[in-house]
Design a protein around this motif. Structure first.
Motif, mmCIF file in Angstrom:
data_model
loop_
_atom_site.group_PDB
_atom_site.id
_atom_site.type_symbol
_atom_site.label_atom_id
_atom_site.label_comp_id
_atom_site.label_asym_id
_atom_site.label_seq_id
_atom_site.Cartn_x
_atom_site.Cartn_y
_atom_site.Cartn_z
ATOM 1 N N ASP A 39 47.314 -3.925 33.451
ATOM 2 C CA ASP A 39 46.517 -3.811 32.232
ATOM 3 C C ASP A 39 45.548 -4.979 32.200
ATOM 4 O O ASP A 39 45.953 -6.120 32.465
ATOM 5 N N ARG A 51 31.275 -3.853 28.365
ATOM 6 C CA ARG A 51 32.178 -3.113 29.251
ATOM 7 C C ARG A 51 31.669 -3.050 30.690
ATOM 8 O O ARG A 51 32.488 -3.015 31.620
ATOM 9 N N PHE A 78 39.700 0.950 38.209
ATOM 10 C CA PHE A 78 39.961 0.952 36.779
ATOM 11 C C PHE A 78 39.034 1.937 36.079
ATOM 12 O O PHE A 78 37.830 1.975 36.364
ATOM 13 N N TYR A 80 36.679 3.343 33.067
ATOM 14 C CA TYR A 80 35.760 2.651 32.158
ATOM 15 C C TYR A 80 36.444 2.488 30.803
ATOM 16 O O TYR A 80 37.028 3.446 30.283
ATOM 17 N N PRO A 81 36.429 1.292 30.212
ATOM 18 C CA PRO A 81 37.059 1.096 28.898
ATOM 19 C C PRO A 81 36.473 2.047 27.860
ATOM 20 O O PRO A 81 35.267 2.242 27.793
ATOM 21 N N SER A 82 37.345 2.624 27.045
ATOM 22 C CA SER A 82 36.891 3.645 26.099
ATOM 23 C C SER A 82 36.279 3.062 24.832
ATOM 24 O O SER A 82 35.631 3.780 24.081
ATOM 25 N N THR A 88 41.580 -1.622 29.612
ATOM 26 C CA THR A 88 41.779 -0.501 30.513
ATOM 27 C C THR A 88 42.978 -0.805 31.404
ATOM 28 O O THR A 88 43.411 -1.961 31.485
ATOM 29 N N GLN A 110 32.264 -2.416 36.627
ATOM 30 C CA GLN A 110 31.919 -1.093 36.094
ATOM 31 C C GLN A 110 30.412 -0.845 36.178
ATOM 32 O O GLN A 110 29.982 0.306 36.263
#
Length: 141
Positions: A39, A51, A78, A80-82, A88, A110
């Motif tokens: 994490d 992000r 990983f 992409y962070p939401s 993520t 990213q």
């Protein structure tokens, strides 16, 4: 700035005579860990969507001699962070051996993913992590 440099002064990790490029985070534990999940939380700045600076492609390594010699454990990606909380995670199913030293080499951010836009260019900078959490099993002695 998104892709790891492969010339000049840069971070390099070598395993089995192969070089892997990128900045890394590493920890040596007082026990072995069979890694099952990672994490992360990228850098968070109020009012900015950063992000794109979050790690995307990472190489994983393990060592049982304090990091003198590394075993390549695989490459992971990983999602992409939401949201702007920039969190993520990845689930790992291919690692079966425990290691006391774990290294994660960040090869791409990213920003390097196709189709990811950077609305304020705040992502045009090196990756930054606020949290790195390793989850796994401790094998019997």
């Amino acid at each position: 700035y998104g892709n790891a440099k492969t010339s000049g002064t840069h971070a390099v990790t070598t395993a089995s005579s192969q070089n892997y490029y990128g900045s890394y985070v590493q920890i040596t534990l007082p026990y072995k860990l069979v890694l099952k999940q990672i994490d992360i939380v990228g850098h968070v700045a109020s009012g900015y969507d950063i992000r794109p600076r979050t790690p995307y492609m990472v190489y994983l390594f393990g060592s049982n001699d304090g990091g003198t010699n590394f075993t390549y454990l695989g490459v992971e990606y990983f999602p992409y962070p939401s949201s702007n909380d920039n969190a993520t995670s990845i689930t790992i199913t291919t690692i079966t051996e425990g290691y006391s030293t774990i290294r994660m080499v960040i090869n791409k951010t990213q920003r390097q993913r196709s189709g990811i836009s950077d609305p304020n260019n705040y992502g045009n900078a090196p990756t930054a992590l606020s949290q790195w959490q390793l989850i796994g099993d401790v094998p019997p002695l």
